[in-house]
Design an enzyme around this catalytic site. Structure first.
Site, PDB file in Angstrom:
ATOM      1  N   SER A 113       0.805  -0.959   0.057  1.00 35.25           N
ATOM      2  CA  SER A 113       0.098   0.369   0.492  1.00 35.25           C
ATOM      3  C   SER A 113       0.851   1.351   0.043  1.00 35.25           C
ATOM      4  CB  SER A 113      -0.948  -0.106   1.067  1.00 35.25           C
ATOM      5  OG  SER A 113       0.024  -0.285   2.303  1.00 35.25           O
TER       6      SER A 113
ATOM      7  N   GLY B  73       4.838   0.898   0.129  1.00 33.34           N
ATOM      8  CA  GLY B  73       5.795   0.370  -0.271  1.00 33.34           C
ATOM      9  C   GLY B  73       6.291  -0.433  -2.080  1.00 33.34           C
TER      10      GLY B  73
ATOM     11  N   ALA C 249       6.072  -1.978   9.706  1.00 32.35           N
ATOM     12  CA  ALA C 249       4.470  -2.256   8.545  1.00 32.35           C
ATOM     13  C   ALA C 249       3.667  -1.486   9.491  1.00 32.35           C
ATOM     14  CB  ALA C 249       3.579  -3.844   8.925  1.00 32.35           C
TER      15      ALA C 249
ATOM     16  N   SER D 283       2.242   5.940   8.322  1.00 29.14           N
ATOM     17  CA  SER D 283       3.859   7.301   8.650  1.00 29.14           C
ATOM     18  C   SER D 283       3.358   8.395   8.490  1.00 29.14           C
ATOM     19  CB  SER D 283       4.566   6.842   9.024  1.00 29.14           C
ATOM     20  OG  SER D 283       5.096   6.723   6.734  1.00 29.14           O
TER      21      SER D 283
ATOM     22  N   ASN E  66      -4.584   0.253  11.702  1.00 27.94           N
ATOM     23  CA  ASN E  66      -3.660   0.084  11.219  1.00 27.94           C
ATOM     24  C   ASN E  66      -2.518  -0.693  12.048  1.00 27.94           C
ATOM     25  OD1 ASN E  66      -2.706  -1.286   9.348  1.00 27.94           O
ATOM     26  ND2 ASN E  66      -0.822  -0.061   9.787  1.00 27.94           N
TER      27      ASN E  66
ATOM     28  N   THR F 191       9.104   5.829  16.243  1.00 28.78           N
ATOM     29  CA  THR F 191       9.229   6.844  15.845  1.00 28.78           C
ATOM     30  C   THR F 191       9.693   8.014  17.333  1.00 28.78           C
ATOM     31  OG1 THR F 191       8.109   8.939  14.651  1.00 28.78           O
ATOM     32  CG2 THR F 191       6.561   7.709  15.862  1.00 28.78           C
TER      33      THR F 191
ATOM     34  N   TYR G 245      -0.781   9.606  14.680  1.00 35.39           N
ATOM     35  CA  TYR G 245       0.450   9.164  14.262  1.00 35.39           C
ATOM     36  C   TYR G 245       1.290   8.358  15.413  1.00 35.39           C
ATOM     37  CZ  TYR G 245       5.119   7.993  12.681  1.00 35.39           C
ATOM     38  OH  TYR G 245       6.247   7.387  12.302  1.00 35.39           O
TER      39      TYR G 245
ATOM     40  N   LEU H  12      12.462  16.217   4.000  1.00 30.80           N
ATOM     41  CA  LEU H  12      12.708  17.846   3.842  1.00 30.80           C
ATOM     42  C   LEU H  12      14.139  17.486   2.490  1.00 30.80           C
ATOM     43  CD1 LEU H  12      13.226  20.667   3.412  1.00 30.80           C
ATOM     44  CD2 LEU H  12      15.044  20.913   5.404  1.00 30.80           C
TER      45      LEU H  12
END
Length: 323
Positions: free
Chosen positions: A36, A38, A72, A75, A90, A115, A139, A186
């Site tokens: 989806s 990748g 998975a 993000s 998800n 993260t 997220y 960026l």
């Protein structure tokens, strides 16, 4: 010694580089990815590929696997604000299913792609793992929820787990690099300007309390990041959940990135100054002391020009279709 690993989301940016490192180290690798976000060509040669969702891991996971490396997840911070249910379903629901599949199969080691967004707007920098976690997006909140879920799994069921909280991942590794759609990071955005695919780069705010007035961020090379994952497999201990920040410990401003792209590519990069974006901290820099002490990890590709050069090479490869 060769081990067998399941890499969920292994066709994505970071997952593909980690999968490539595992294959190069002589391990048996299975990539599970629904493509989806990748790309099939991101799966390294030598790895088995299964097209499927992380929620379906129970169909493929068995006791022959030594560990799972879990990438998975959706993000995109902005998308998570407008479609939070997608991220909870998800990122959190999918991981819950994965943990259940691991428990049933007797696979007791996990490395999780977390993260720095779990910290939100930090009170001070460099950011350590003991900093308050106050994510500012669904997220970041979903990733923090998974970290809590993993901690509970370790305490209750003896899982050996390491969560790696990335800062700004950049660069490329061989045929594997960054190709998000839409792109929000960026360095690839500035490279698109150098390629003539974008008219100019927007600089959101030039009045921050930093040396040149623009935001400062910690950029870590994706290959350094991959090496930390392999070290995490060795460091994971039953019943313990280790959390490590991954960054190079140095910050580079938006304008430093733009100027570095100009020097590396030799192309002009017009810029447009725009208003600040809400929730953008002035400085985000990691303390990687825990990873250094507990994993034995040291980033070796910390030069911004080198990071940009690798990303530029990958961008040109994609454009021309040649190595």
């Amino acid at each position: 010694m060769s081990d067998k690993y399941l890499v969920t989301g292994g066709a994505g940016y970071v997952g593909s580089v980690v999968a490539a490192h595992l294959v190069e180290a002589g391990h048996t690798v299975t990539v599970l990815d629904d493509l989806s976000t990748g790309h099939r060509e991101g799966v390294p040669a030598g790895a088995e590929f299964i097209e499927g969702r992380v929620q379906d891991a129970a169909r493929h996971l068995d006791a022959s696997y030594d560990a799972v490396l879990h990438f998975a997840a959706f993000s995109q911070v902005g998308e998570s604000v407008t479609a939070p249910e997608k991220y909870w379903r998800n990122n959190v629901g999918g991981t819950m299913d994965l943990l259940a599949a691991m428990r049933a199969a007797g696979v007791r080691t996990l490395v999780f792609s977390s993260t720095a967004a779990t910290y939100g707007e930090p009170e001070s920098t460099p950011i350590t793992e003991s900093a308050p976690t106050a994510p500012t997006s669904p997220y970041g909140a979903s990733k923090l929820a998974v970290d809590h879920m993993i901690a509970g799994e370790c305490a209750a069921h003896g899982l050996a787990a390491v969560s790696l909280r990335y800062f700004n991942v950049a660069g490329a590794y061989g045929a594997y690099g960054e190709r998000h759609d839409p792109e929000s990071h960026l360095i690839p955005l500035v490279l698109q300007v150098a390629q003539g695919k974008r008219a100019a780069i927007s600089v959101y705010g030039d009045d921050y309390p930093t040396p040149d007035g623009t935001c400062v961020r910690d950029y870590i090379h994706v290959a350094d990041l991959a090496e930390a994952h392999l070290l995490s497999l060795e460091a994971a201990e039953p019943g313990q959940h280790l959390i490590c920040n991954l960054g190079n410990g140095n910050g580079f401003s938006v304008r430093e990135v733009i100027e570095t792209v100009r020097k590396v590519t030799g192309h002009p990069v017009p810029e447009i100054t725009a208003d600040r974006r809400g929730g953008d901290p002035a400085v985000l820099v990691a303390s990687a002391r825990t990873a250094i002490d507990r994993l034995g990890w040291r980033p070796s590709r910390t030069d911004l020009a080198g990071i940009v050069a690798d990303a530029w090479r990958f961008a040109r490869q994609r454009e021309t279709g040649t190595p």
